[in-house]
Design a protein around this motif. Structure first.
Motif, PDB file in Angstrom:
ATOM      1  N   ASN A 117      18.353 -27.746  35.114  1.00 24.79           N
ATOM      2  CA  ASN A 117      19.524 -26.946  34.750  1.00 24.79           C
ATOM      3  C   ASN A 117      20.788 -27.780  34.568  1.00 24.79           C
ATOM      4  O   ASN A 117      21.879 -27.241  34.388  1.00 24.79           O
ATOM      5  CB  ASN A 117      19.779 -25.866  35.803  1.00 24.79           C
ATOM      6  CG  ASN A 117      19.960 -26.441  37.203  1.00 24.79           C
ATOM      7  OD1 ASN A 117      19.904 -27.656  37.386  1.00 24.79           O
ATOM      8  ND2 ASN A 117      20.153 -25.571  38.171  1.00 24.79           N
ATOM      9  N   SER A 118      20.672 -29.091  34.641  1.00 20.46           N
ATOM     10  CA  SER A 118      21.825 -29.977  34.463  1.00 20.46           C
ATOM     11  C   SER A 118      21.711 -30.715  33.144  1.00 20.46           C
ATOM     12  O   SER A 118      20.621 -31.082  32.709  1.00 20.46           O
ATOM     13  CB  SER A 118      21.918 -30.983  35.616  1.00 20.46           C
ATOM     14  OG  SER A 118      22.095 -30.328  36.848  1.00 20.46           O
ATOM     15  N   GLY A 119      22.845 -30.920  32.521  1.00 14.02           N
ATOM     16  CA  GLY A 119      22.873 -31.631  31.253  1.00 14.02           C
ATOM     17  C   GLY A 119      23.910 -32.726  31.269  1.00 14.02           C
ATOM     18  O   GLY A 119      24.544 -33.000  32.297  1.00 14.02           O
ATOM     19  N   GLY A 121      26.888 -32.760  30.121  1.00 12.24           N
ATOM     20  CA  GLY A 121      28.232 -32.283  30.443  1.00 12.24           C
ATOM     21  C   GLY A 121      28.484 -32.271  31.936  1.00 12.24           C
ATOM     22  O   GLY A 121      29.520 -32.760  32.415  1.00 12.24           O
ATOM     23  N   GLN A 185      21.529 -24.005  31.144  1.00 10.26           N
ATOM     24  CA  GLN A 185      22.226 -25.279  31.321  1.00 10.26           C
ATOM     25  C   GLN A 185      23.725 -25.146  31.098  1.00 10.26           C
ATOM     26  O   GLN A 185      24.525 -25.626  31.898  1.00 10.26           O
ATOM     27  CB  GLN A 185      21.625 -26.317  30.375  1.00 10.26           C
ATOM     28  CG  GLN A 185      22.102 -27.728  30.627  1.00 10.26           C
ATOM     29  CD  GLN A 185      21.415 -28.727  29.706  1.00 10.26           C
ATOM     30  OE1 GLN A 185      22.005 -29.207  28.750  1.00 10.26           O
ATOM     31  NE2 GLN A 185      20.150 -29.014  29.988  1.00 10.26           N
ATOM     32  N   ALA A 186      24.127 -24.465  30.017  1.00  4.31           N
ATOM     33  CA  ALA A 186      25.560 -24.333  29.716  1.00  4.31           C
ATOM     34  C   ALA A 186      26.263 -23.486  30.763  1.00  4.31           C
ATOM     35  O   ALA A 186      27.356 -23.832  31.233  1.00  4.31           O
ATOM     36  CB  ALA A 186      25.741 -23.730  28.328  1.00  4.31           C
ATOM     37  N   THR A 189      26.615 -25.396  34.088  1.00  6.73           N
ATOM     38  CA  THR A 189      27.708 -26.371  34.009  1.00  6.73           C
ATOM     39  C   THR A 189      29.050 -25.675  34.170  1.00  6.73           C
ATOM     40  O   THR A 189      29.934 -26.146  34.905  1.00  6.73           O
ATOM     41  CB  THR A 189      27.656 -27.116  32.667  1.00  6.73           C
ATOM     42  OG1 THR A 189      26.425 -27.837  32.573  1.00  6.73           O
ATOM     43  CG2 THR A 189      28.823 -28.094  32.540  1.00  6.73           C
ATOM     44  N   MET A 190      29.224 -24.535  33.496  1.00  6.47           N
ATOM     45  CA  MET A 190      30.478 -23.790  33.572  1.00  6.47           C
ATOM     46  C   MET A 190      30.738 -23.300  34.999  1.00  6.47           C
ATOM     47  O   MET A 190      31.861 -23.407  35.507  1.00  6.47           O
ATOM     48  CB  MET A 190      30.427 -22.600  32.620  1.00  6.47           C
ATOM     49  CG  MET A 190      31.649 -21.697  32.679  1.00  6.47           C
ATOM     50  SD  MET A 190      31.394 -20.156  31.789  1.00  6.47           S
ATOM     51  CE  MET A 190      30.199 -19.333  32.877  1.00  6.47           C
TER      52      MET A 190
END
Length: 233
Positions: A117-119, A121, A185-186, A189-190
């Protein structure tokens, strides 16, 4: 004769902030304790935790350093403790613990395989914030050595806000999980970034309130730094 109930009421506001900070730290500390138990007892290796079993030293250092930093750091927000030598002596433990937390977090961010789940960003955010945390602590130590209590206090507060991110992130992620489901993922991050952002905004409010409560530059001799720090409470 002092009324005991009145004395207790007077002391209660002083301990609200430390108690709240410790409460916010409990979930990440419990997760860290669970991770240490897995590593020490040879828990089941999965795709999610394999990186910790392959290289356990950074995560152990991060858990221990973060726990010490968050617990002792929370007590620094109690004015009565800031007026005692305890503030100075505990600071000699808090600063190294914070540096260990930041350095190990930075190492894990760049050396471990990214979770699903991490990218990139979130990786970039972690690298930047870990660097700011470490640099802020080092700068705060340099400031107190030359007697600049106000700047020391401000940067230690910012570093603590970053270190406490995992606690606030529980509050930003859990509602999403309950209402929407596991974040992609997005979204992840948010939500992670929101936890750090909330802490840093609160930290700046605290710093500005301290600045308004004092007049003129706060500089003291090195030997009196611990006592003068109480005036910023």
């Amino acid at each position: 004769m002092t009324d005991p109930s009145r004395a207790r009421r007077a002391c209660r506001p002083e301990w609200l902030a430390p108690a709240g900070l410790i409460a916010l730290s409990l979930v990440p500390m419990a997760a860290g304790a669970s991770r240490l138990t897995q590593l020490s007892t040879g828990g089941t290796v999965t795709a999610e935790n394999a990186r910790f079993f392959d290289s356990p030293v950074p995560v152990i250092a991060h858990i221990v350093g973060s726990t010490v930093f968050l617990l002792l750091g929370a007590l620094q927000f109690a004015p009565s403790l800031r007026r005692r030598r305890w503030h100075r002596y505990s600071g000699r433990v808090i600063a190294p613990a914070g540096l260990v937390s930041a350095a190990s977090g930075l190492w894990m961010a760049v050396a471990y395989d990214l979770p699903a789940n991490s990218g990139p960003g979130l990786l970039a955010i972690r690298v930047v914030l870990a660097s700011v945390m470490a640099g802020g602590i080092a700068y705060a130590v340099a400031c107190i050595r030359r007697g600049d209590v106000r700047t020391h206090s401000a940067w230690m507060t910012r570093a603590y806000a970053i270190g406490l991110g995992a606690g606030t992130q529980v509050l930003t992620i859990l509602p999403w999980v309950f209402l929407v489901g596991e974040p992609g993922q997005a979204a992840y991050t948010m939500l992670m970034a929101a936890g750090w952002a909330i802490n840093l905004v609160v930290a700046e409010i605290v710093i500005r309130r301290r600045a308004r409560s004092s007049t003129g530059p706060v500089r003291v001799a090195n030997g009196s730094a611990g006592a003068a720090a109480a005036r910023l409470s």
